[in-house]
Design a protein around this motif. Structure first.
Motif, PDB file in Angstrom:
ATOM      1  N   LYS A 201       0.845  -1.196   0.000  1.00 60.00           N
ATOM      2  CA  LYS A 201       0.000   0.000   0.000  1.00 60.00           C
ATOM      3  C   LYS A 201       0.883   1.250   0.000  1.00 60.00           C
ATOM      4  CE  LYS A 201      -3.727  -2.238   2.601  1.00 60.00           C
ATOM      5  NZ  LYS A 201      -4.521  -2.229   3.863  1.00 60.00           N
ATOM      6  N   PRO A 202       0.573   2.262  -0.811  1.00 59.97           N
ATOM      7  CA  PRO A 202       1.361   3.494  -0.802  1.00 59.97           C
ATOM      8  C   PRO A 202       1.212   4.235   0.530  1.00 59.97           C
ATOM      9  CG  PRO A 202      -0.582   3.738  -2.193  1.00 59.97           C
ATOM     10  CD  PRO A 202      -0.526   2.297  -1.794  1.00 59.97           C
ATOM     11  N   ALA A 203       2.329   4.739   1.035  1.00 62.90           N
ATOM     12  CA  ALA A 203       2.329   5.457   2.310  1.00 62.90           C
ATOM     13  C   ALA A 203       3.564   6.354   2.367  1.00 62.90           C
ATOM     14  CB  ALA A 203       2.314   4.481   3.479  1.00 62.90           C
ATOM     15  N   MET A 204       3.613   7.217   3.393  1.00 57.42           N
ATOM     16  CA  MET A 204       4.693   8.177   3.518  1.00 57.42           C
ATOM     17  C   MET A 204       5.809   7.630   4.413  1.00 57.42           C
ATOM     18  SD  MET A 204       3.655  10.535   1.557  1.00 57.42           S
ATOM     19  CE  MET A 204       4.985  11.706   1.892  1.00 57.42           C
ATOM     20  N   TYR A 205       7.035   7.891   3.976  1.00 59.47           N
ATOM     21  CA  TYR A 205       8.226   7.445   4.694  1.00 59.47           C
ATOM     22  C   TYR A 205       9.248   8.575   4.752  1.00 59.47           C
ATOM     23  CZ  TYR A 205       6.215   2.838   3.941  1.00 59.47           C
ATOM     24  OH  TYR A 205       5.372   1.758   3.931  1.00 59.47           O
ATOM     25  N   LYS A 206      10.230   8.408   5.658  1.00 55.87           N
ATOM     26  CA  LYS A 206      11.307   9.385   5.778  1.00 55.87           C
ATOM     27  C   LYS A 206      12.628   8.654   5.897  1.00 55.87           C
ATOM     28  CE  LYS A 206      12.849  13.311   8.605  1.00 55.87           C
ATOM     29  NZ  LYS A 206      12.553  14.141   9.803  1.00 55.87           N
ATOM     30  N   LYS A 207      13.591   9.073   5.067  1.00 52.35           N
ATOM     31  CA  LYS A 207      14.940   8.514   5.125  1.00 52.35           C
ATOM     32  C   LYS A 207      15.934   9.627   4.841  1.00 52.35           C
ATOM     33  CE  LYS A 207      18.057   5.217   2.849  1.00 52.35           C
ATOM     34  NZ  LYS A 207      18.885   5.053   4.035  1.00 52.35           N
ATOM     35  N   ASP A 208      16.903   9.797   5.725  1.00 54.42           N
ATOM     36  CA  ASP A 208      17.949  10.815   5.544  1.00 54.42           C
ATOM     37  C   ASP A 208      17.345  12.190   5.268  1.00 54.42           C
ATOM     38  OD1 ASP A 208      19.822   8.785   5.867  1.00 54.42           O
ATOM     39  OD2 ASP A 208      19.910   8.388   3.715  1.00 54.42           O
ATOM     40  N   ASN A 209      16.334  12.555   6.050  1.00 48.55           N
ATOM     41  CA  ASN A 209      15.654  13.858   5.953  1.00 48.55           C
ATOM     42  C   ASN A 209      14.830  14.037   4.679  1.00 48.55           C
ATOM     43  OD1 ASN A 209      16.634  14.862   8.464  1.00 48.55           O
ATOM     44  ND2 ASN A 209      18.616  15.272   7.481  1.00 48.55           N
ATOM     45  N   GLU A 210      14.695  12.993   3.875  1.00 53.67           N
ATOM     46  CA  GLU A 210      13.849  13.055   2.689  1.00 53.67           C
ATOM     47  C   GLU A 210      12.522  12.373   2.997  1.00 53.67           C
ATOM     48  OE1 GLU A 210      13.519  11.347  -1.914  1.00 53.67           O
ATOM     49  OE2 GLU A 210      15.190  10.737  -0.614  1.00 53.67           O
ATOM     50  N   ILE A 211      11.413  13.048   2.712  1.00 48.41           N
ATOM     51  CA  ILE A 211      10.082  12.486   2.880  1.00 48.41           C
ATOM     52  C   ILE A 211       9.529  12.132   1.507  1.00 48.41           C
ATOM     53  CG2 ILE A 211       7.714  12.962   3.632  1.00 48.41           C
ATOM     54  CD1 ILE A 211       8.876  14.793   5.784  1.00 48.41           C
ATOM     55  N   PHE A 212       9.004  10.922   1.366  1.00 46.71           N
ATOM     56  CA  PHE A 212       8.543  10.471   0.064  1.00 46.71           C
ATOM     57  C   PHE A 212       7.463   9.410   0.208  1.00 46.71           C
ATOM     58  CE2 PHE A 212      12.249   8.059   1.402  1.00 46.71           C
ATOM     59  CZ  PHE A 212      11.846   6.750   1.260  1.00 46.71           C
ATOM     60  N   GLY A 214       6.075   5.713  -0.751  1.00 50.87           N
ATOM     61  CA  GLY A 214       6.677   4.444  -1.122  1.00 50.87           C
ATOM     62  C   GLY A 214       5.727   3.287  -0.894  1.00 50.87           C
ATOM     63  N   ILE A 215       6.084   2.129  -1.449  1.00 51.71           N
ATOM     64  CA  ILE A 215       5.283   0.912  -1.308  1.00 51.71           C
ATOM     65  C   ILE A 215       6.218  -0.244  -0.939  1.00 51.71           C
ATOM     66  CG2 ILE A 215       3.734  -0.719  -2.454  1.00 51.71           C
ATOM     67  CD1 ILE A 215       2.927   1.497  -4.379  1.00 51.71           C
ATOM     68  N   ILE A 216       5.879  -0.959   0.133  1.00 52.96           N
ATOM     69  CA  ILE A 216       6.660  -2.142   0.509  1.00 52.96           C
ATOM     70  C   ILE A 216       6.380  -3.246  -0.498  1.00 52.96           C
ATOM     71  CG2 ILE A 216       7.094  -3.870   2.288  1.00 52.96           C
ATOM     72  CD1 ILE A 216       6.059  -1.835   4.342  1.00 52.96           C
ATOM     73  N   ARG A 217       7.430  -3.681  -1.198  1.00 50.85           N
ATOM     74  CA  ARG A 217       7.277  -4.679  -2.250  1.00 50.85           C
ATOM     75  C   ARG A 217       7.775  -6.068  -1.861  1.00 50.85           C
ATOM     76  NH1 ARG A 217       3.349  -2.835  -5.366  1.00 50.85           N
ATOM     77  NH2 ARG A 217       3.901  -1.036  -6.662  1.00 50.85           N
ATOM     78  N   GLU A 218       8.737  -6.149  -0.939  1.00 51.25           N
ATOM     79  CA  GLU A 218       9.318  -7.462  -0.631  1.00 51.25           C
ATOM     80  C   GLU A 218      10.029  -7.402   0.708  1.00 51.25           C
ATOM     81  OE1 GLU A 218      12.601 -10.628  -2.512  1.00 51.25           O
ATOM     82  OE2 GLU A 218      12.504  -8.552  -3.231  1.00 51.25           O
ATOM     83  N   ILE A 219       9.945  -8.498   1.440  1.00 55.21           N
ATOM     84  CA  ILE A 219      10.819  -8.731   2.588  1.00 55.21           C
ATOM     85  C   ILE A 219      11.699  -9.920   2.226  1.00 55.21           C
ATOM     86  CG2 ILE A 219      10.993  -9.235   5.038  1.00 55.21           C
ATOM     87  CD1 ILE A 219       9.650  -6.556   4.425  1.00 55.21           C
ATOM     88  N   ARG A 226      12.444  -4.343   0.755  1.00 57.48           N
ATOM     89  CA  ARG A 226      12.538  -3.679  -0.549  1.00 57.48           C
ATOM     90  C   ARG A 226      11.351  -2.729  -0.684  1.00 57.48           C
ATOM     91  NH1 ARG A 226      16.345  -3.510  -4.270  1.00 57.48           N
ATOM     92  NH2 ARG A 226      15.110  -4.371  -5.985  1.00 57.48           N
ATOM     93  N   LEU A 227      11.652  -1.442  -0.828  1.00 58.66           N
ATOM     94  CA  LEU A 227      10.626  -0.402  -0.881  1.00 58.66           C
ATOM     95  C   LEU A 227      10.725   0.327  -2.215  1.00 58.66           C
ATOM     96  CD1 LEU A 227       8.557   1.118   1.158  1.00 58.66           C
ATOM     97  CD2 LEU A 227      10.335   2.869   1.193  1.00 58.66           C
ATOM     98  N   GLU A 228       9.598   0.404  -2.914  1.00 57.96           N
ATOM     99  CA  GLU A 228       9.576   1.121  -4.191  1.00 57.96           C
ATOM    100  C   GLU A 228       9.144   2.561  -3.956  1.00 57.96           C
ATOM    101  OE1 GLU A 228       7.445   0.991  -8.623  1.00 57.96           O
ATOM    102  OE2 GLU A 228       6.920  -0.501  -7.093  1.00 57.96           O
ATOM    103  N   LYS A 229       9.992   3.506  -4.376  1.00 56.51           N
ATOM    104  CA  LYS A 229       9.657   4.921  -4.258  1.00 56.51           C
ATOM    105  C   LYS A 229       8.710   5.324  -5.392  1.00 56.51           C
ATOM    106  CE  LYS A 229      12.899   7.801  -3.010  1.00 56.51           C
ATOM    107  NZ  LYS A 229      14.167   8.576  -2.974  1.00 56.51           N
ATOM    108  N   GLU A 230       8.086   6.483  -5.229  1.00 54.83           N
ATOM    109  CA  GLU A 230       7.101   6.920  -6.218  1.00 54.83           C
ATOM    110  C   GLU A 230       7.720   7.178  -7.585  1.00 54.83           C
ATOM    111  OE1 GLU A 230       5.344  10.579  -4.802  1.00 54.83           O
ATOM    112  OE2 GLU A 230       7.163  11.056  -3.694  1.00 54.83           O
ATOM    113  N   ASP A 231       9.049   7.383  -7.640  1.00 51.70           N
ATOM    114  CA  ASP A 231       9.698   7.572  -8.937  1.00 51.70           C
ATOM    115  C   ASP A 231      10.088   6.257  -9.592  1.00 51.70           C
ATOM    116  OD1 ASP A 231      11.878   6.720  -7.465  1.00 51.70           O
ATOM    117  OD2 ASP A 231      13.011   8.595  -7.629  1.00 51.70           O
TER     118      ASP A 231
END
Length: 248
Positions: A201-212, A214-219, A226-231
């Motif tokens: 499910k698409p949701a908001m995440y933060k990494k290294d001060n970047e907010i974007f 993303g969708i969890i695709r795989e463990i 493995r997280l797919e960003k919106e780009d």
């Protein structure tokens, strides 16, 4: 058997600390459990503390000799414990209980419990795993700095005996740990991912001060996410490398 023997501690700094002391002193057998409703310095993941009023929590630690697993497969133990904790909490709170990667217990989008597994190694020998699990049980409310927490009392409207919750948890742990076998690795990983908070499910995440978004695709079998960003780019993330942002 998990929970045999089962010790009740009136007060302790941390059940995991106490269990570790007992293991190091050689005073335990595999499956021994320690329970309290009163931790004065409860431990969470990545050095966080976890405190509550006496009687509000169910804090359980189990000393387990993980002879069923090589050290290289230690994430399978984390999966089994997370599934057991989710099974137990769901038996009271229902099927909106989920697992937040890697092993927090959530109800809807609120934190209801956490897991901390600490290992005792002798060289390359995985001698013991200290499995710590805590549930929010009887808290009627939480301080403003914990807006994302929830308790069984808040969910169900019923107070419960925390020791009964802990003994139920031991039963679920016993069931799930007995499932650990190479023939079950794939199925357990699939069930774990299917029960994840925000899975696919698409949701908001933060990494290294970047907010974007993303969708969890795989463990992966080693626990990496493995997280797919919106780009369309993919991130491979270890524990503690990303923050889940809660938006309401």
């Amino acid at each position: 058997m998990i929970g045999y023997p089962f010790y009740i501690l009136n007060e302790v700094d941390s059940t995991n600390n106490y269990a570790m002391e007992m293991v190091n002193a050689g005073h335990v057998t595999s499956g021994t459990a320690w329970f309290t409703t009163n931790q004065t310095a409860g431990k969470g993941t990545r050095g966080k503390t976890w405190l509550a009023k006496p009687g509000d929590i169910s804090a359980l630690s189990v000393a387990l000799q993980p002879s069923m697993l090589p050290l290289s497969r230690q994430f399978m133990l984390s999966i089994a414990v997370a599934l057991a904790a989710a099974d137990c909490f769901a038996s009271y709170a229902g099927d909106e209980t989920v697992i937040k990667w890697p092993n927090d217990i959530y109800w809807r989008d609120r934190k209801a419990g956490g897991i901390l597994i600490e290992n005792v190694l002798r060289g390359n020998i995985w001698q013991y795993a200290i499995i710590g699990i805590g549930f929010n049980v009887n808290q009627p409310s939480f301080p403003a700095e914990l807006p994302n927490a929830v308790s069984l009392l808040q969910i169900t409207g019923q107070k419960r005996e925390s020791v009964d919750v802990a003994k139920n948890l031991c039963t679920h742990l016993n069931t799930r740990i007995q499932q650990i076998h190479p023939s079950n690795y794939e199925a357990m990983l699939e069930e774990y991912t299917s029960r994840l908070f925000r899975w696919q499910k698409p949701a908001m995440y933060k990494k290294d001060n970047e907010i974007f978004m993303g969708i969890i695709r795989e463990i992966q079998p080693d626990g990496y996410m493995r997280l797919e960003k919106e780009d369309g780019s993919m991130l491979t993330l270890g524990f503690g490398e990303i923050e889940f942002l809660i938006t309401r």
